[in-house]
Design a protein around this motif. Structure first.
Motif, mmCIF file in Angstrom:
data_model
loop_
_atom_site.group_PDB
_atom_site.id
_atom_site.type_symbol
_atom_site.label_atom_id
_atom_site.label_comp_id
_atom_site.label_asym_id
_atom_site.label_seq_id
_atom_site.Cartn_x
_atom_site.Cartn_y
_atom_site.Cartn_z
ATOM 1 N N ARG A 152 37.110 78.626 29.652
ATOM 2 C CA ARG A 152 37.529 77.285 30.068
ATOM 3 C C ARG A 152 36.497 76.222 29.674
ATOM 4 O O ARG A 152 36.852 75.091 29.320
ATOM 5 C CB ARG A 152 37.759 77.260 31.577
ATOM 6 C CG ARG A 152 38.494 75.999 32.066
ATOM 7 C CD ARG A 152 38.743 76.054 33.574
ATOM 8 N NE ARG A 152 39.425 77.271 33.987
ATOM 9 C CZ ARG A 152 40.746 77.451 33.922
ATOM 10 N NH1 ARG A 152 41.512 76.471 33.448
ATOM 11 N NH2 ARG A 152 41.277 78.574 34.335
ATOM 12 N N VAL B 27 43.406 81.190 29.490
ATOM 13 C CA VAL B 27 42.121 80.541 29.704
ATOM 14 C C VAL B 27 41.462 81.196 30.913
ATOM 15 O O VAL B 27 42.100 81.380 31.961
ATOM 16 C CB VAL B 27 42.289 79.028 29.926
ATOM 17 C CG1 VAL B 27 40.956 78.380 30.312
ATOM 18 C CG2 VAL B 27 42.846 78.374 28.663
ATOM 19 N N ASP C 254 37.673 81.697 33.358
ATOM 20 C CA ASP C 254 36.441 81.042 33.777
ATOM 21 C C ASP C 254 35.237 81.891 33.413
ATOM 22 O O ASP C 254 34.650 82.588 34.249
ATOM 23 C CB ASP C 254 36.474 80.781 35.284
ATOM 24 C CG ASP C 254 37.454 79.688 35.662
ATOM 25 O OD1 ASP C 254 37.490 78.658 34.952
ATOM 26 O OD2 ASP C 254 38.194 79.855 36.644
#
Length: 430
Positions: A280, A335, A337
């Motif tokens: 991200r 996406v 983290d």
């Protein structure tokens, strides 16, 4: 020399034929186990010559197989796996040459130590015995498995898919020619002479102790059946739900090159990437170029909400997509983290086959390589390097995704077991 086994189409004589086939392979295995490296290499040299000399015949047989399969409406990825080309036949022959050049694993002493009583103990590599290789659409597996088993002193029984029957027979003719020229038993590399699916079930029984190991090389359903029904040990080759994680510290041009190659070089092979994970923290600059590149190259992208927002052509990803080996020009994208979530996603949805990270951050790369529990993990390289030939093995029987005995590309060395040789000077145990 015993009479050749005839090709059959019916089931009535199949159990008898398969038992005879295994018996001949067992006898050949005893000869191969004692064959010198020079004799095995003479056979491999003759096999390489035969493949090159008979390329036209192999291509003609393969063209018949491809035409038959194309008429059934098979997918383009399936047809690609089945198709042989002059370049692929050259690569097959080159692989034989590489196998010939590697060190003979049989008889190698891997460890040696002396006990306090003076006895010397050695651990020595020995063949497994008779290996059954059950594979589907890729006819080159016949050559890869045949020469690797020969190099490692094992007899092999090949059962190719019905779709590649003609191609496998043409390749097998070359393998037998090489054995014959070197004075080795032709039953050392045996091709099951029928398309009858009942032959697979008979192989899974172990044929009255005639088979020592089974290697399935194919899709999820084949591997599941083999693992469920086999009465002998199996080298598991599960599906390739492979990932490429593009870290925020990735070089974008490198990432684009790797992702495109990992997915689109040959979408139907087990080393093809199926899921793209993007950090991200770098998505604002990397995500859209990666997704647009894939779609423009003819790849369907199925993504989460963030990925869908980058391009109207992205389709929504379902929960099933994260667990799917497409074997086609389709890729899921998500996406995440950072590297921790990427690793967690791979742990939850991967198949322990092959996964890659693209990053310039060495600490992040080290974490990924250490924590992703897959047979092959790569840093800044395409997942399509998941191949025994690319590892320098010359060929492979498959990519083992289990943790017992062999893991990753299964080459000649992985097709061996070991025994202990103990040298004494009259010691007795008190």
């Amino acid at each position: 020399m015993s009479a050749p086994l005839k090709a059959i189409d019916g089931t009535a004589d199949l159990p008898v034929l398969m038992i005879e086939l295994a018996g001949r392979a067992r006898a050949a295995a005893r000869v191969l186990a004692l064959a010198s490296p020079e004799q095995k290499n003479r056979a491999l040299e003759a096999i390489e010559r035969a493949i090159r000399a008979n390329a036209a015949a192999i291509l003609a047989a393969n063209a018949e197989d491809v035409a038959e399969v194309r008429s059934t409406g098979a997918t383009s990825a399936f047809i690609d796996r089945l198709t042989l080309t002059p370049a692929r036949i050259d690569a097959m022959a080159d692989g034989v040459a590489t196998v010939r050049a590697i060190a003979d694993p049989i008889g190698a002493v891997t460890e040696s130590w002396q006990r306090p009583n003076g006895m010397i103990i050695e651990r020595v590599r020995v063949p497994l015995g008779v290996i059954a290789v059950i594979f589907e659409s890729r006819p080159n597996v016949a050559a890869d498995a045949g020469v690797l088993c020969l190099k490692s002193g094992n007899a092999v029984i090949l059962r190719g898919g019905s779709d590649s029957f003609r191609s496998c027979r043409a390749i097998h003719d070359c393998l037998v020619q090489g054995l014959r020229e070197a004075g080795l038993p032709e039953a050392a590399i045996t091709l099951v002479p029928t398309r009858d699916r009942a032959a697979v079930g008979l192989l899974l029984t172990g044929l009255n102790g005639g088979i020592d190991v089974i290697v399935p090389r194919g899709g999820k359903s084949l591997v599941a059946r083999v693992e469920a029904e086999a009465r002998v040990p199996v080298f598991a080759h599960l599906e390739g739900v492979n990932h490429v994680y593009v870290d925020s510290a990735a070089n974008l041009e490198m990432a684009k090159s790797i992702v495109l190659n990992a997915k689109m070089r040959r979408p139907g092979v087990c080393g093809a990437a199926e899921t793209l994970l993007v950090d991200r923290a770098g998505a604002s600059t990397a995500l859209k170029p990666l997704v647009t590149m894939l779609i423009d190259a003819g790849c369907e992208v199925r993504g989460d909400d963030a990925v869908q927002r980058t391009d109207a052509r992205v389709k929504p990803a379902s929960d099933e997509d994260w667990d799917t080996e497409y074997e086609d020009a389709i890729m899921s994208a998500k996406v995440v983290d950072g590297v921790d979530e990427a690793i967690a996603h791979i742990h939850n949805h991967g198949s322990h086959h092959t996964d890659a990270i693209v990053t310039e951050d060495e600490d992040t790369a080290r974490k990924f390589l250490n924590e992703v529990d897959s047979a092959i993990v790569l840093h800044n390289a395409s997942t399509q390097f998941a191949d025994g030939g690319e590892f320098g093995f010359g060929a492979e029987i498959g990519i083992a995704t289990g943790k017992f005995h062999a893991r990753g590309p299964v080459g000649a060395e992985q097709l061996t077991s070991f025994k202990y040789r103990v040298h004494g000077t009259g010691q007795t145990r008190p």
